[in-house]
Enzyme design. Sequence first.
Site, short mmCIF file in Angstrom:
data_model
loop_
_atom_site.label_atom_id
_atom_site.label_comp_id
_atom_site.label_asym_id
_atom_site.label_seq_id
_atom_site.Cartn_x
_atom_site.Cartn_y
_atom_site.Cartn_z
N CYS A 1 7.75 -97.16 -77.94
CA CYS A 1 9.29 -97.80 -78.98
C CYS A 1 9.47 -99.15 -79.29
O CYS A 1 8.27 -99.38 -80.19
CB CYS A 1 10.59 -97.42 -78.13
SG CYS A 1 11.50 -97.23 -79.36
N HIS B 1 9.23 -92.06 -76.26
CA HIS B 1 9.08 -92.06 -74.94
C HIS B 1 8.82 -91.68 -74.72
O HIS B 1 8.91 -90.75 -73.54
CB HIS B 1 11.16 -91.81 -74.65
CG HIS B 1 11.89 -93.08 -75.40
ND1 HIS B 1 11.99 -94.47 -74.84
CD2 HIS B 1 12.44 -93.36 -77.03
CE1 HIS B 1 12.75 -95.05 -75.38
NE2 HIS B 1 12.44 -94.84 -77.19
N GLU C 1 7.99 -91.32 -70.76
CA GLU C 1 8.65 -91.79 -69.74
C GLU C 1 9.34 -91.13 -69.06
O GLU C 1 9.52 -90.38 -67.76
CB GLU C 1 9.22 -93.55 -70.14
CG GLU C 1 10.58 -93.63 -69.88
CD GLU C 1 9.97 -94.46 -71.50
OE1 GLU C 1 11.13 -94.74 -71.70
OE2 GLU C 1 9.75 -94.06 -71.72
#
Length: 540
Positions: free
Chosen positions: A381, A507, A509
């Site tokens: 990001c 994102h 993750e």
Amino acid sequence: MAKYIFVTGGVVSGLGKGITAASLGRLLKCRGLKVAAQKLDPYINVDPGTMSPYQHGEVFVTVDGAETDLDLGHYERFIDENLNKFSNLTTGKVYWNVLNKERRGEYLGSTVQVIPHITDEIKAFIYRVGKQTDADVVITEIGGTIGDIESQPFLEAIRQISLEVGKENSLFIHVTLVPFLSGSDEHKSKPTQHSVKELQGMGISPDIIVLRCDRPLEASIFKKISLFCNVKPDCVIENITLPILYEAPLMLEKSGFSEVVCRELNLETKPIDLTEWSEMVDKIKNRTYSVNIGLVGKYTELHDAYLSVAEALRHAGYVYNTYIDIHWIDSEKLNSSDAENILGGVDGIIVPGGFGDRGIEGMITAAKYARENHLPYFGICLGMQIAVIEYARNVLGLEDANSGEFDEACTHKVIDFMPGQSDEVDKGGTLRLGAYPCVIKPGTTLAKLYGSTEISERHRHRYEFNNDYRQRFTDAGLTLAGTSPDGRLVETVELSDRPFFVGVQYHPEFASRPNRAHPLFKGFIEAAFNHSKEEKNEYP
């Protein structure tokens, strides 16, 4: 009918209610049950999206674009189910909904009150998640600590649900602290007794009490709490602090946690199968190698601000039998004169998301160091935008290149507002949120790692790559590897001739799991692992 389990906490905050709830979800799933989880937060913010990470840690984003509490990340990682907008509720959202209904006249002239209108809104939300997911069991964690004045409507709502669905379909689990006094060399049960008394004063009697402690408890503590708190002896469960987060379900099940829950709820399940989870934990315990990862961010004093990133790094480490030593580097304290000093010993650099101009120049220094020293770099990001700004300044020669977020007056805004965004737009809930598709160019680093040219990932941002500069970047060697399906939005950039130099606007993750690491984190850690071995001139 779904069964409803409510998890509350007492004595102090930060006891691990979320980990307890997530662990139970994993245990019940291993018994063949379909589990849904949700978190009710008593703060008045509509969601945590506008809250500082210092206040509440990271904001976890669901596939459907809800900005939620970080505990939902634990739920997804443990239970391995994608949650949604029905998985997190705040006091602010409750009152927002009720007041909008009142303005529309939906209460037909009634005086709007905490009971029944606020509690009915909470109850409807809890019931809805069970219906939406067709779950066998709905686990609901109540944020805060028993005794907090703002939690009272939520406790009243779950008390009413228990009455409505019946005790055979509802269960209360209370997580408390059992402190150890070194002076007298003993554990103390009195804080738990007081916490349970406070809960009983709200009309709720816990069925199971989970005792958080740092060392094993004496048998007398279990007997005392069982007797004074009016729960069955085997319904007092020990929850010892563990060095490995994912060992929690196994530790809790040694006390028969899920077996007791199923018995109390009259749930018939298949025998629990923890083989896969146990093998994963054994693998975690016996890691052989290590790599040093520099996490360069602006909230590094509070590790919870990057919780999902840190966990995703560790997940990838599990794949390569490798311990991930995260070096938390404050980007405000990083500059070109000390870059070698601070970054010279790491095997890879990751720059995660964030907002605002504080610490940005330090992040740009980190990206430059990684690029010039052929060090694996992963920008997420904001980290992707940092890589773009650094490349514009030091490769394209656009010395004042920046983001419109950090310098509205700069000549070369290589990162700027997305269409429809501006400073006049309200901050809350107006970002690009949730999962969006992305098309990957064949032959790129991303295409190799994903094994596909069509992906979908979760977003949370307001600024994007400025398309006016596309040609200049590609001419200078930066690969725009991923775009939105219509080609309008640049989603990823990379240096394709490097083992790993990648920036992504989304994102990844949030999608990583301990037993299924995200492919980008796997690629990053593999590159860092190889760099480490090259530096040491050794290979496994």
